[in-house]
Scaffold this active site. Structure first.
Site, mmCIF file in Angstrom:
data_model
loop_
_atom_site.group_PDB
_atom_site.id
_atom_site.type_symbol
_atom_site.label_atom_id
_atom_site.label_comp_id
_atom_site.label_asym_id
_atom_site.label_seq_id
_atom_site.Cartn_x
_atom_site.Cartn_y
_atom_site.Cartn_z
ATOM 1 N N ASP A 190 0.918 -1.278 0.018
ATOM 2 C CA ASP A 190 0.035 0.054 0.139
ATOM 3 C C ASP A 190 0.937 1.307 0.072
ATOM 4 O O ASP A 190 1.512 1.497 0.827
ATOM 5 C CB ASP A 190 -1.003 -0.027 1.330
ATOM 6 C CG ASP A 190 -1.931 0.999 1.207
ATOM 7 O OD1 ASP A 190 -1.871 1.760 0.424
ATOM 8 O OD2 ASP A 190 -2.936 0.945 2.053
ATOM 9 N N ASP A 201 -3.887 6.786 -3.913
ATOM 10 C CA ASP A 201 -3.656 5.885 -2.667
ATOM 11 C C ASP A 201 -4.187 4.676 -3.400
ATOM 12 O O ASP A 201 -5.156 4.575 -3.770
ATOM 13 C CB ASP A 201 -4.530 6.398 -1.803
ATOM 14 C CG ASP A 201 -4.337 5.450 -0.369
ATOM 15 O OD1 ASP A 201 -3.678 4.415 -0.450
ATOM 16 O OD2 ASP A 201 -5.136 5.809 0.476
ATOM 17 N N HIS A 270 -11.942 6.122 2.247
ATOM 18 C CA HIS A 270 -11.813 7.197 2.891
ATOM 19 C C HIS A 270 -11.788 8.324 1.583
ATOM 20 O O HIS A 270 -11.222 8.083 0.759
ATOM 21 C CB HIS A 270 -10.913 7.524 4.000
ATOM 22 C CG HIS A 270 -9.522 7.000 3.360
ATOM 23 N ND1 HIS A 270 -8.652 8.018 2.480
ATOM 24 C CD2 HIS A 270 -8.796 6.039 3.435
ATOM 25 C CE1 HIS A 270 -7.521 7.220 2.013
ATOM 26 N NE2 HIS A 270 -7.634 6.019 2.776
ATOM 27 N N HIS A 278 -6.947 11.384 5.068
ATOM 28 C CA HIS A 278 -8.241 10.940 5.474
ATOM 29 C C HIS A 278 -8.964 12.419 5.684
ATOM 30 O O HIS A 278 -8.775 13.115 6.771
ATOM 31 C CB HIS A 278 -8.268 10.486 6.886
ATOM 32 C CG HIS A 278 -7.407 8.929 6.841
ATOM 33 N ND1 HIS A 278 -6.519 8.405 7.710
ATOM 34 C CD2 HIS A 278 -7.245 8.328 5.789
ATOM 35 C CE1 HIS A 278 -6.091 7.238 7.432
ATOM 36 N NE2 HIS A 278 -6.430 7.166 6.102
ATOM 37 N N GLU A 303 -11.208 1.081 -0.758
ATOM 38 C CA GLU A 303 -10.318 -0.333 -0.339
ATOM 39 C C GLU A 303 -11.133 -1.119 0.489
ATOM 40 O O GLU A 303 -11.832 -0.780 0.930
ATOM 41 C CB GLU A 303 -9.153 0.319 0.406
ATOM 42 C CG GLU A 303 -9.216 1.225 1.570
ATOM 43 C CD GLU A 303 -8.013 1.636 2.478
ATOM 44 O OE1 GLU A 303 -7.075 0.961 2.294
ATOM 45 O OE2 GLU A 303 -8.100 2.919 2.704
ATOM 46 N N GLU A 398 -7.096 -1.822 -3.507
ATOM 47 C CA GLU A 398 -7.647 -0.321 -3.377
ATOM 48 C C GLU A 398 -7.231 0.489 -4.697
ATOM 49 O O GLU A 398 -6.114 0.323 -5.315
ATOM 50 C CB GLU A 398 -6.941 0.233 -2.236
ATOM 51 C CG GLU A 398 -6.800 1.843 -1.916
ATOM 52 C CD GLU A 398 -5.964 2.278 -1.080
ATOM 53 O OE1 GLU A 398 -6.526 3.180 -0.329
ATOM 54 O OE2 GLU A 398 -5.295 1.736 -0.681
#
Length: 417
Positions: A190, A201, A270, A278, A303, A398
């Site tokens: 990740d 992300d 998120h 976040h 994710e 994700e």
């Protein structure tokens, strides 16, 4: 980079850093679960995904993507909104809004291209017997090279998570760690890229044993469900319910034993904002989340985490991930070393997440007491590893999506996933 949730006994979820007690997982005791066969994934109509790599790139990758694409980067996979949002496709006002954001879109697509090329290389290169610290440093140096890292303007968005087996998220080796990859490991890679604070992300799971393929397939399918269900004016709780239904329809067999695949119910996707990984909205992966709706122009990390264990994570092990609290004001510090370290963090990371290896790389030594002081004063937030029960396996996939005015763009889509 996963966000942890507090889950109450009724299954409702809200953002938080610690979880106490265990919740009753919604959806258990329902219809019997069955194995699903792999299906060849169709690309959504209206646009294809960008490729996993560029013509002219070296192996290992050393050519900045800006030079390969002449500063115009490929858009991700286009998915059209559903039902009452289809009018957006041809609305001239919405099209004009997109034209005004052309430069920003190009920047995030550059970040996504860097991610695709680096992950493609790492996926083919990493092998059992390698030290995870060497893999992380190779990955991160590749990102720095391809994105032409320049401080807070462009570079790594957060530390490389390489969480093994029952560790779900937020584990990266600290300096001197000698953890080695084993042939039966399930590793979640990740990592993130950013330009001018616009964060990509994205994560995938790496295994070396075909036995885990059904687990990876279940989680990949759940993530695709979350992407498909996302859209402008969609309630976050509805996405979570759909993800849970897909994920928990799977069973897997590992080492001769059958397991139901469970969503890690206190982990979630998120929203993402500039320099804020976040950004305030949580995308649950089980039913019972918030009824807040997605909005036009928002970025989301979609994710999912599937586990053969309890499907509930807790904080454990040595901490490596840290991040400055986004809304923290001036806090008086009495420890001079803490003030000096905060200055280093502000200059190098701002409100982006960092790890102890990044401080080592910045030339800092003997900083643990000062770092603890910053955490105790609420300026820096520690993010310890999040783990399920020992002996279990957790997989993660994700993508980052952008809710454009006319369509949904899966920015990080590649030929790999």
């Amino acid at each position: 980079m996963a966000e942890k949730l507090i889950v109450d006994a009724d299954g409702a979820a809200e953002s938080g850093d610690d979880a106490e007690g265990e919740a009753v997982q919604g959806g258990e005791g329902g219809a019997a679960k069955k194995k699903k066969k792999k299906k060849k994934k169709k690309k959504a109509g209206g646009g294809g995904a960008a490729g996993s790599g560029a013509s002219g790139q070296t192996n290992p990758p050393t050519v900045p993507v800006r030079k390969l694409f002449n500063d115009v980067f490929p858009e991700g996979e286009i998915q059209w909104y559903q039902n009452d949002q289809r009018w957006r496709e041809t609305n001239e006002e919405k099209r004009e809004l997109e034209r005004l954001e052309k430069n920003m879109y190009n920047e995030v697509r550059q970040c996504a291209e860097v991610h695709r090329e680096v992950r493609t290389y790492i996926d083919g290169w990493v092998k059992p017997g390698m030290k995870l610290i060497d893999v992380c440093e190779t990955l991160e140096n590749s990102v720095r090279t391809l994105i032409e890292a320049r401080g807070l303007e462009a570079g790594i968005a957060f530390p490389t998570g390489c969480s093994q087996n029952h560790i779900a998220a937020h584990w990266t080796p600290n300096g001197g760690d000698n953890t080695v990859i084993h042939v039966d490991d399930v590793i979640k890679f990740d990592f993130g890229t950013q330009i001018n604070g616009r964060i990509i992300d994205c994560a995938f799971t790496k295994t070396f044993n075909d036995m885990y393929d059904p687990l990876l397939h279940a989680v990949r399918e759940a993530t695709e469900c979350g992407i498909r269900e996302s859209g402008i004016d969609v309630r976050l709780c509805d996405i979570g319910e759909a993800i849970e239904e897909v994920m928990e329809s799977h069973t897997v067999e590992i080492n001769g034993k059958e397991f139901d695949v469970k969503c890690c119910r206190n982990l979630n996707g998120h929203s993402i904002a500039p320099y804020q990984i976040h950004a305030g909205k949580s995308v649950p992966i089980v039913r019972g989340g918030e009824t807040t709706r997605m909005e036009e122009g928002e970025f989301y990390a979609i994710e999912t985490f599937g586990s053969t264990g309890k499907g509930y994570v807790r904080e454990d092990l040595e901490c490596s991930h840290y991040m400055k609290n986004y809304d923290v004001g001036h806090v008086p510090l009495r420890l001079p070393r803490a003030k000096q370290l905060l200055g280093v963090i502000d200059r190098n990371f701002g409100t982006l997440a960092f790890c102890r290896r990044f401080l080592d790389r910045a030339g800092e030594t003997k900083y643990l007491m000062a770092l603890k002081n910053l955490c105790d004063n609420g300026i820096i937030q520690p993010y310890p590893p999040l783990v399920d029960i020992k002996g279990s396996y957790v997989a993660q996939y994700e993508h980052t999506i952008l809710l454009r005015p006319t369509c949904k763009e899966v920015l990080t889509r590649g030929d790999d996933y």
